[in-house]
Design an enzyme around this catalytic site. Structure first.
Site, PDB file in Angstrom:
ATOM      1  N   LYS A 179       0.831  -1.201   0.000  1.00  0.00           N
ATOM      2  CA  LYS A 179       0.000   0.000   0.000  1.00  0.00           C
ATOM      3  C   LYS A 179       0.867   1.254   0.000  1.00  0.00           C
ATOM      4  O   LYS A 179       0.575   2.226  -0.690  1.00  0.00           O
ATOM      5  CB  LYS A 179      -0.926   0.023   1.216  1.00  0.00           C
ATOM      6  CG  LYS A 179      -2.230  -0.718   1.001  1.00  0.00           C
ATOM      7  CD  LYS A 179      -3.225   0.126   0.210  1.00  0.00           C
ATOM      8  CE  LYS A 179      -4.439  -0.638  -0.308  1.00  0.00           C
ATOM      9  NZ  LYS A 179      -5.285  -1.170   0.766  1.00  0.00           N
TER      10      LYS A 179
ATOM     11  N   LYS B  61     -10.997  -8.579  -9.006  1.00  0.00           N
ATOM     12  CA  LYS B  61     -11.279  -7.164  -9.240  1.00  0.00           C
ATOM     13  C   LYS B  61     -10.075  -6.475  -9.864  1.00  0.00           C
ATOM     14  O   LYS B  61     -10.197  -5.711 -10.816  1.00  0.00           O
ATOM     15  CB  LYS B  61     -11.652  -6.496  -7.907  1.00  0.00           C
ATOM     16  CG  LYS B  61     -12.401  -5.194  -8.105  1.00  0.00           C
ATOM     17  CD  LYS B  61     -12.873  -4.629  -6.788  1.00  0.00           C
ATOM     18  CE  LYS B  61     -11.705  -4.180  -5.960  1.00  0.00           C
ATOM     19  NZ  LYS B  61     -11.922  -3.039  -5.086  1.00  0.00           N
TER      20      LYS B  61
ATOM     21  N   LYS C 196      -7.114 -16.007 -12.714  1.00  0.00           N
ATOM     22  CA  LYS C 196      -8.397 -16.123 -12.033  1.00  0.00           C
ATOM     23  C   LYS C 196      -9.224 -14.856 -12.207  1.00  0.00           C
ATOM     24  O   LYS C 196      -8.711 -13.829 -12.651  1.00  0.00           O
ATOM     25  CB  LYS C 196      -8.157 -16.392 -10.551  1.00  0.00           C
ATOM     26  CG  LYS C 196      -7.419 -15.272  -9.848  1.00  0.00           C
ATOM     27  CD  LYS C 196      -7.454 -15.427  -8.342  1.00  0.00           C
ATOM     28  CE  LYS C 196      -6.878 -14.183  -7.720  1.00  0.00           C
ATOM     29  NZ  LYS C 196      -7.299 -13.755  -6.475  1.00  0.00           N
TER      30      LYS C 196
END
Ligand code: TRP
Length: 331
Positions: free
Chosen positions: A113, A199, A196
């Protein structure tokens, strides 16, 4: 006999897609029958990216409506919104005093992050695992169903629990274990040929996608080979489509398409339409229920209040015990 306690937090951003539906959500719904389950929407956590308040609220509302529409039952488990249980903040503050800068800075999610939002490396981001540990430990949860990306956070929660127990010579904190789902996990592939559905991969079929959108997404699915010899090996994009077919379509339909693959008469247009139609049989009723529930603010508020009340009663008691242990007592 008391049932083991299962606790899980749900991110408050991003809509429910087929990967979530066949993954986490299926587990949540299964578990609510056998365990004492408490599920909440982690809206405090989402503040680490500083969302606009006008976006945060509808996000929480739609996630709650989606999970309810997909089978989370507020009469079987406790469903609440994290910020409706402000006792969590006290638990978090107290726990923070036993969390060290070094270990927090080393957390993989923190480093990621900090790299992604270099201008907003706030304290909440650093202490994200402490808040998550507070979510879990304040319930004395036995099990936490988490994906791989959350295992480190769970490990930290266990460390905090242990450390606390040693420091205060108590067994107050319960060490949470990862919940292992029964059976083979269903991994929904993307329609872009490999990998896969996710999002961040930008290849999702959302439960809320309108019929036309789902059909369009399947039409665009990658199929970069046509079999020229009987019984050929499938490459990954084709395997993925057959995986979908197996999951959502009737066994006879699956066999029919497999036979068509094997004798080279397969038409991908038909295959894709078949899967799209059968996916819609799963998603359409959920979408319809979602629209109803989302529009019904009274119902949603009732679910929230009922969940918050139950969660607060539990957490308040545990926070009080923690306060006592740490020395906040009457003279
Ligand atoms: N960090 C979790 C995620 O990103 C969400 C979460 C917050 C959570 N608190 C939790 C998950 C407690 C399990 C238990 O998915």
């Amino acid at each position: 006999m008391n049932k083991p306690i299962v606790l899980s937090g749900i991110r408050s951003t991003g809509h429910l897609h087929l990967g979530n539906y066949y993954g986490a959500l299926r587990n949540f719904v299964d578990m609510q029958n056998d365990y004492d389950c408490r599920y909440f929407i982690a809206d405090y956590h989402s503040l680490t990216t500083q969302p606009d308040p006008s976006v945060l609220n509808p996000n929480v509302r739609s996630i709650l409506a989606e999970y309810l529409a997909a089978g989370m039952d507020p009469d079987k488990c406790i469903v609440y919104v994290q910020s409706d249980v402000p006792e969590t903040c006290e638990f978090y503050t107290l726990l923070n005093m036993h969390a060290y800068l070094g270990e927090l800075e080393k957390t993989v999610s923190f480093k990621d992050k900090a790299r992604k939002q270099p201008n907003n490396v706030n304290a909440g981001l650093l202490t994200y695992p402490v808040l998550m540990a507070a979510d879990i430990l304040q319930h004395k949860a036995n099990f936490v169903p988490v994906g791989k990306d959350q295992l480190q956070h769970l490990e930290m929660a266990r460390n905090f629990a242990n450390r606390f127990n040693h420091f205060y010579k108590t067994d107050f904190m319960v060490e949470p274990k990862p919940y292992e789902a029964k059976g083979e996990p269903i991994k929904i592939p993307g329609l872009d040929g490999s990998g896969k559905m996710g999002k961040s991969e930008g290849n999702c079929i959302y439960i809320n996608d309108e019929d036309a959108v789902v059909i369009k997404k399947f039409k665009k699915a990658v199929t970069d080979m046509t079999p020229t010899e009987p019984n050929s090996e499938m490459n990954e994009p084709i395997k993925n489509l057959f995986y979908f077919l197996k999951l959502v379509s009737a066994p006879e339909v699956y066999d029919q398409f497999l036979a068509a693959w094997n004798d080279c008469s397969i038409r991908y247009g038909d295959l894709k339409m078949q899967i799209a139609e059968d996916v819609l049989k799963v998603t359409r009723p959920i979408r319809e229920r979602y629209n109803e529930i989302y529009a019904n603010a009274d119902y949603l508020n009732k679910v929230r209040e009922q969940g918050a009340e139950k969660a607060r009663a539990i957490v308040r008691k545990n926070v009080e015990e923690m306060r006592q242990l740490m020395g906040f007592r009457k003279f």
